[in-house]
Design an enzyme around this catalytic site. Structure first.
Site, PDB file in Angstrom:
ATOM      1  N   ARG A 294       0.876  -1.183   0.012  1.00  0.00           N
ATOM      2  CA  ARG A 294      -0.245  -0.115   0.126  1.00  0.00           C
ATOM      3  C   ARG A 294       0.946   1.183   0.080  1.00  0.00           C
ATOM      4  O   ARG A 294       0.526   2.617  -0.290  1.00  0.00           O
ATOM      5  CB  ARG A 294      -1.052   0.110   1.191  1.00  0.00           C
ATOM      6  CG  ARG A 294      -1.947   1.302   1.241  1.00  0.00           C
ATOM      7  CD  ARG A 294      -3.107   1.160   2.116  1.00  0.00           C
ATOM      8  NE  ARG A 294      -2.720   0.345   3.331  1.00  0.00           N
ATOM      9  CZ  ARG A 294      -2.344   0.775   4.362  1.00  0.00           C
ATOM     10  NH1 ARG A 294      -1.867   1.996   4.355  1.00  0.00           N
ATOM     11  NH2 ARG A 294      -2.209   0.062   5.520  1.00  0.00           N
TER      12      ARG A 294
ATOM     13  N   TYR B 193     -14.849  17.830 -15.422  1.00  0.00           N
ATOM     14  CA  TYR B 193     -15.588  16.621 -15.160  1.00  0.00           C
ATOM     15  C   TYR B 193     -16.503  16.319 -14.205  1.00  0.00           C
ATOM     16  O   TYR B 193     -16.168  16.781 -12.968  1.00  0.00           O
ATOM     17  CB  TYR B 193     -14.099  15.599 -14.962  1.00  0.00           C
ATOM     18  CG  TYR B 193     -14.729  14.205 -14.633  1.00  0.00           C
ATOM     19  CD1 TYR B 193     -15.630  13.570 -15.688  1.00  0.00           C
ATOM     20  CD2 TYR B 193     -14.217  13.655 -13.494  1.00  0.00           C
ATOM     21  CE1 TYR B 193     -16.073  12.115 -15.323  1.00  0.00           C
ATOM     22  CE2 TYR B 193     -14.864  12.204 -13.229  1.00  0.00           C
ATOM     23  CZ  TYR B 193     -15.417  11.541 -14.166  1.00  0.00           C
ATOM     24  OH  TYR B 193     -15.874  10.287 -13.950  1.00  0.00           O
TER      25      TYR B 193
ATOM     26  N   ASP C  50      -6.037  19.411 -14.877  1.00  0.00           N
ATOM     27  CA  ASP C  50      -6.605  17.744 -15.340  1.00  0.00           C
ATOM     28  C   ASP C  50      -5.965  17.888 -16.501  1.00  0.00           C
ATOM     29  O   ASP C  50      -6.674  18.710 -17.454  1.00  0.00           O
ATOM     30  CB  ASP C  50      -7.957  17.677 -14.878  1.00  0.00           C
ATOM     31  CG  ASP C  50      -8.161  16.427 -15.312  1.00  0.00           C
ATOM     32  OD1 ASP C  50      -7.828  15.774 -16.243  1.00  0.00           O
ATOM     33  OD2 ASP C  50      -9.267  15.992 -14.754  1.00  0.00           O
TER      34      ASP C  50
ATOM     35  N   LYS D 135      -7.547   6.957 -19.431  1.00  0.00           N
ATOM     36  CA  LYS D 135      -7.919   7.460 -20.833  1.00  0.00           C
ATOM     37  C   LYS D 135      -6.736   7.166 -21.819  1.00  0.00           C
ATOM     38  O   LYS D 135      -6.427   6.124 -22.176  1.00  0.00           O
ATOM     39  CB  LYS D 135      -8.450   8.871 -20.825  1.00  0.00           C
ATOM     40  CG  LYS D 135      -9.552   9.239 -19.567  1.00  0.00           C
ATOM     41  CD  LYS D 135     -10.658   8.291 -19.849  1.00  0.00           C
ATOM     42  CE  LYS D 135     -12.006   8.795 -19.078  1.00  0.00           C
ATOM     43  NZ  LYS D 135     -12.273   8.111 -17.773  1.00  0.00           N
TER      44      LYS D 135
HETATM   45  N1  PLP Z   1     -10.771  13.646 -15.456  1.00  0.00           N
HETATM   46  C1  PLP Z   1     -11.345  13.694 -16.575  1.00  0.00           C
HETATM   47  C2  PLP Z   1     -11.133  14.775 -17.544  1.00  0.00           C
HETATM   48  C3  PLP Z   1     -12.097  12.567 -16.901  1.00  0.00           C
HETATM   49  O1  PLP Z   1     -12.831  12.807 -18.060  1.00  0.00           O
HETATM   50  C4  PLP Z   1     -12.340  11.487 -16.092  1.00  0.00           C
HETATM   51  C5  PLP Z   1     -13.376  10.519 -16.381  1.00  0.00           C
HETATM   52  O2  PLP Z   1     -14.222  10.288 -17.271  1.00  0.00           O
HETATM   53  C6  PLP Z   1     -11.861  11.751 -14.737  1.00  0.00           C
HETATM   54  C7  PLP Z   1     -10.995  12.498 -14.825  1.00  0.00           C
HETATM   55  C8  PLP Z   1     -11.740  10.466 -13.861  1.00  0.00           C
HETATM   56  O3  PLP Z   1     -11.035   9.612 -14.249  1.00  0.00           O
HETATM   57  P1  PLP Z   1     -11.187   7.957 -13.697  1.00  0.00           P
HETATM   58  O4  PLP Z   1     -12.574   7.550 -14.427  1.00  0.00           O
HETATM   59  O5  PLP Z   1     -10.012   7.099 -13.937  1.00  0.00           O
HETATM   60  O6  PLP Z   1     -11.682   7.953 -12.156  1.00  0.00           O
END
Ligand code: PLP
Length: 392
Positions: free
Chosen positions: A59, A112, A189, A214
């Protein structure tokens, strides 16, 4: 120990596409493996006080995480290794947790949707003030930062650019500077742009977050997240969050993500070129009311993306003529495109975002988010075109 991204003998700095291939490799020794091994062990041999050895319990850290963490840091231009977490949302939560109770988070109204939900939870449970802004409007964001930081309030400017799902492009360097001048932490992000498209740390951001799920992993087979920062104190705090909250990744997922990362440049080059081609054709299609992609010369984000980004990304916003019913009919009519949530995989996919009750109400009901993959561009176009024509 893995070898550095830039071999000592390199006559010039390596291009990011090369770094994606070379970073996080084991040392070159005769008979040694070319790839880091996948180690499945929850614990490590240890005894004594304090315990000797780098690794103690999985962990806290594993040898399968480190090569990916080094490779991502090299791609984002950081000297400290990144931190891999169990999902992109876990990475976002780790950053949001740095905001003090009664502090403030300024973030795009179309970030998001689960990040918006998390911010709202911090507001409800910890008194954090959440201010949603239109990130295309730089003056409005700076005014919101002025207001949120008044009286010495500490907080976070959270940015996403381009935004999910509206594809708004923020003036990230200007906003980061404004936030830092007001004592706010800044985090971006970078999921949509990828490290090949932009490197927010170079603009002064304190941290960069990825949904590794992604583009970085790229094959829709893992859920994973990461944070990269060059600030040792912030990294220690994020590391501690990961360990204490158990927000960790499985070694198999991280191994797969590093394998996916090796082809990042090829995948992104192909998918963003196809996205631009499709955007151009969709813009004049009689069954289309609106298309958004920063590559389009009349897109509101075009000038900014041209100035700030390398490439325009592989996500399209599409509103078919005929509103929500037409959007649902289009999703039902495609054969090659996969109707699915998520994005950034090798396969092209699409969905109507407002089908989720949690999506921001300012996102149009009929907006489809298209994630362009690496299939043949003409096959993708033919399928979209037949589906659009079937709307009648
Ligand atoms: N940031 C963006 C721009 C996203 O599109 C997403 C998920 O769709 C996330 C963060 C969250 O990521 P995760 O689904 O890996 O938790």
């Amino acid at each position: 120990m893995t070898s550095p991204a830039l071999p000592d003998h390199s006559p010039r700095p390596l291009a990011p596409s090369t770094v994606a291939v070379t970073a996080g490799r084991p040392p070159r020794v005769p008979g040694g493996p070319v790839n880091p091994p996948l180690v499945l062990s929850s614990t490590y041999v240890s005894q004594g006080e304090p315990p000797a050895g780098d690794l103690l319990y999985a962990r806290m850290g594993t040898e399968t995480w480190s090569p990916f963490e080094e490779a991502l840091a090299a791609l984002e231009g950081a000297t400290l290794p990144g931190l891999v977490l169990g999902s992109g949302l876990a990475a976002i939560a780790a950053v949001f947790a740095q905001v003090p109770d009664d502090g403030a988070i300024v973030l795009p109204r179309h970030t998001y949707q689960a990040a918006l939900g998390l911010a709202d939870e911090l507001a409800a449970r910890h008194g954090v003030r959440v201010v949603r802004v239109d990130v295309e409007d730089t003056d409005a964001v700076v005014a919101a930062l002025d207001e949120a930081s008044a009286g010495g309030v500490r907080g976070l400017l959270w940015l996403e650019s381009p935004t999910n799902p509206m594809l708004e492009v923020a003036d990230v360097p200007v906003l980061v500077e404004a936030a830092r001048a007001r004592g706010f932490l800044t985090a971006v992000d970078n999921t949509f742009a990828t490290p090949l498209g932009q490197n927010p740390l170079a603009w002064g951001a304190d941290a960069v977050v990825h949904s590794v799920t992604k583009y970085l992993a790229g094959h829709s087979d893992v859920v994973l997240g990461a944070v990269v920062t060059d600030d040792p104190e912030l990294r220690a705090a994020l590391h501690s969050y990961r360990t204490q909250h158990g927000a960790i990744a499985g070694p198999s997922e991280v191994w797969l993500a590093l394998r996916g990362l090796r082809t990042l440049a090829l995948r992104v080059e192909r998918s963003q070129a196809t996205a631009a081609l499709l955007a151009e054709r969709l813009a004049t299609h009689p069954a289309v009311a609106q298309v958004r992609h920063p590559s389009l010369p009349d897109d509101p984000g075009h000038a900014r993306a041209t100035r700030l980004m390398r490439g325009y990304g592989s996500i399209l916003g599409l509103r078919p003529a005929g509103g929500r019913e037409a959007a649902d009919a289009l999703v039902a009519a495609v054969r090659l495109w996969v109707p699915a949530t998520s994005l950034g995989g090798v396969e092209s996919s699409l969905e109507r975002r407002r089908r989720f009750a949690t999506e921001s109400p300012t996102v149009p009901e009929d907006l489809l988010r298209l994630s362009v993959g690496i299939e043949d561009p003409e096959d993708l176009w033919a399928d979209l075109d037949q589906a659009l024509r079937s709307l009648g």
